[in-house]
Design an enzyme around this catalytic site. Structure first.
Site, mmCIF file in Angstrom:
data_model
loop_
_atom_site.group_PDB
_atom_site.id
_atom_site.type_symbol
_atom_site.label_atom_id
_atom_site.label_comp_id
_atom_site.label_asym_id
_atom_site.label_seq_id
_atom_site.Cartn_x
_atom_site.Cartn_y
_atom_site.Cartn_z
ATOM 1 N NE ARG A 1 -2.212 -1.572 11.056
ATOM 2 C CZ ARG A 1 -1.995 -1.616 9.931
ATOM 3 N NH1 ARG A 1 -0.592 -1.317 9.264
ATOM 4 N NH2 ARG A 1 -2.899 -1.029 9.023
ATOM 5 N NE ARG A 31 -2.588 0.455 3.734
ATOM 6 C CZ ARG A 31 -3.471 0.370 4.564
ATOM 7 N NH1 ARG A 31 -4.885 0.408 4.244
ATOM 8 N NH2 ARG A 31 -3.184 0.300 5.809
HETATM 9 P P1 AMP Z 1 -6.640 2.048 10.730
HETATM 10 O O1 AMP Z 1 -6.337 3.267 9.809
HETATM 11 O O2 AMP Z 1 -8.111 1.960 10.658
HETATM 12 O O3 AMP Z 1 -5.864 0.774 10.163
HETATM 13 O O4 AMP Z 1 -6.031 2.548 12.148
HETATM 14 C C1 AMP Z 1 -4.528 2.900 12.225
HETATM 15 C C2 AMP Z 1 -4.337 2.451 13.601
HETATM 16 O O5 AMP Z 1 -5.025 3.587 14.427
HETATM 17 C C3 AMP Z 1 -4.871 1.378 14.469
HETATM 18 O O6 AMP Z 1 -3.637 0.253 14.205
HETATM 19 C C4 AMP Z 1 -5.075 1.794 15.798
HETATM 20 O O7 AMP Z 1 -3.625 1.993 16.518
HETATM 21 C C5 AMP Z 1 -5.476 3.392 15.763
HETATM 22 N N1 AMP Z 1 -7.118 3.070 15.619
HETATM 23 C C6 AMP Z 1 -8.102 3.126 14.714
HETATM 24 N N2 AMP Z 1 -9.197 3.008 15.125
HETATM 25 C C7 AMP Z 1 -9.253 2.703 16.255
HETATM 26 C C8 AMP Z 1 -10.277 2.369 17.322
HETATM 27 N N3 AMP Z 1 -11.601 2.063 16.848
HETATM 28 N N4 AMP Z 1 -9.970 1.725 18.572
HETATM 29 C C9 AMP Z 1 -8.630 1.837 18.792
HETATM 30 N N5 AMP Z 1 -7.511 2.171 17.926
HETATM 31 C C10 AMP Z 1 -7.820 2.517 16.833
#
Ligand code: AMP
Length: 214
Positions: A171, A127
């Site tokens: 993740r 990505r």
């Molecule tokens: P994403 O872009 O959705 O993959 O989110 C990137 C990172 O942001 C995640 O790996 C978490 O560290 C944090 N994050 C995003 N959404 C959440 C959530 N709902 N709860 C907790 N951490 C979040």
């Protein structure tokens, strides 16, 4: 329409949410994007979020509830929203139910975007974002002409900080342990639909809209 998009990192939630937003004129609410904005703004909260995100862990539930309560009560969410990246724990799913009960706006449903592990890895490791126009690209899947066009326009293919092999592994592990139970949460309430999220963006989008219009 008020929906949750569920799926592992790399399942394409953000890409599909953006297409749906453009088509149906309801906002994509991406907690990941909101956190990245806070990181970019360099606030004290952003600095704390940065280290949590770089370690592949989750920001605490009570913090996320504050962020999402504020966002979902904004005027642009009055006619609906597409939640992307929230809820990510069972606690967050419960918090969301309570919040929507208070607001008297029930969720229409949750869509699980199902993708094989090998494809997730390629989507995440490949990505990139074009620094010139913000276009999401993938060094394995995007047409070479699109990748070349970004470079020709003087851009760079930028990798997200948490898209390195080590953090990706964490993740995906966090997803299995903490987020997969959220799938069961919606299933047991009869609110879950699952789509095959392997395929081109347009193929997956056709399955998504078919699932929504059921
Ligand atoms: P994403 O872009 O959705 O993959 O989110 C990137 C990172 O942001 C995640 O790996 C978490 O560290 C944090 N994050 C995003 N959404 C959440 C959530 N709902 N709860 C907790 N951490 C979040």
């Amino acid at each position: 329409m008020r929906i949750v998009l569920l799926g592992a990192p790399g399942s394409g939630k953000g890409t599909q949410a953006k297409k749906l937003m453009a088509d149906r004129h309801i906002p994509q609410v991406s907690t990941g994007d909101m956190l990245r904005e806070a990181v970019a703004a360099g606030t004290r909260f952003g600095q704390r979020a940065k280290s949590v995100m770089e370690s592949g862990q989750l920001v605490p539930d009570e913090v996320m509830l504050g962020i999402i309560s504020e966002r979902l009560t904004q005027p642009d969410c009055a006619d609906g929203f597409i939640l992307d990246g929230f809820p990510r724990t069972e606690q967050q799913a419960n918090d969301l139910e309570e919040l929507l009960d208070e607001l008297a706006v029930p969720l229409d449903g949750a869509i699980l975007m199902d993708v094989d592990f090998d494809i997730l890895m390629k989507r995440l490791t490949g990505r990139r974002t074009c620094s010139v126009n913000g276009k999401l690209l993938n060094i394995y899947f995007s047409p070479q002409a699109e990748l070349d066009a970004c470079i020709a326009a003087g851009g760079e293919l930028v990798r997200r900080e948490d898209d390195n092999e080590e953090t990706i592994g964490k993740r995906l592990d966090v997803y299995r342990r903490q987020t997969e139970p959220v799938v069961g949460f919606y299933k047991s309430r009869g609110k879950l639909r699952t789509i095959d999220a392997d395929g081109s963006v347009d193929e997956v989008y056709a399955r998504l809209t078919a699932a929504l219009d059921l």
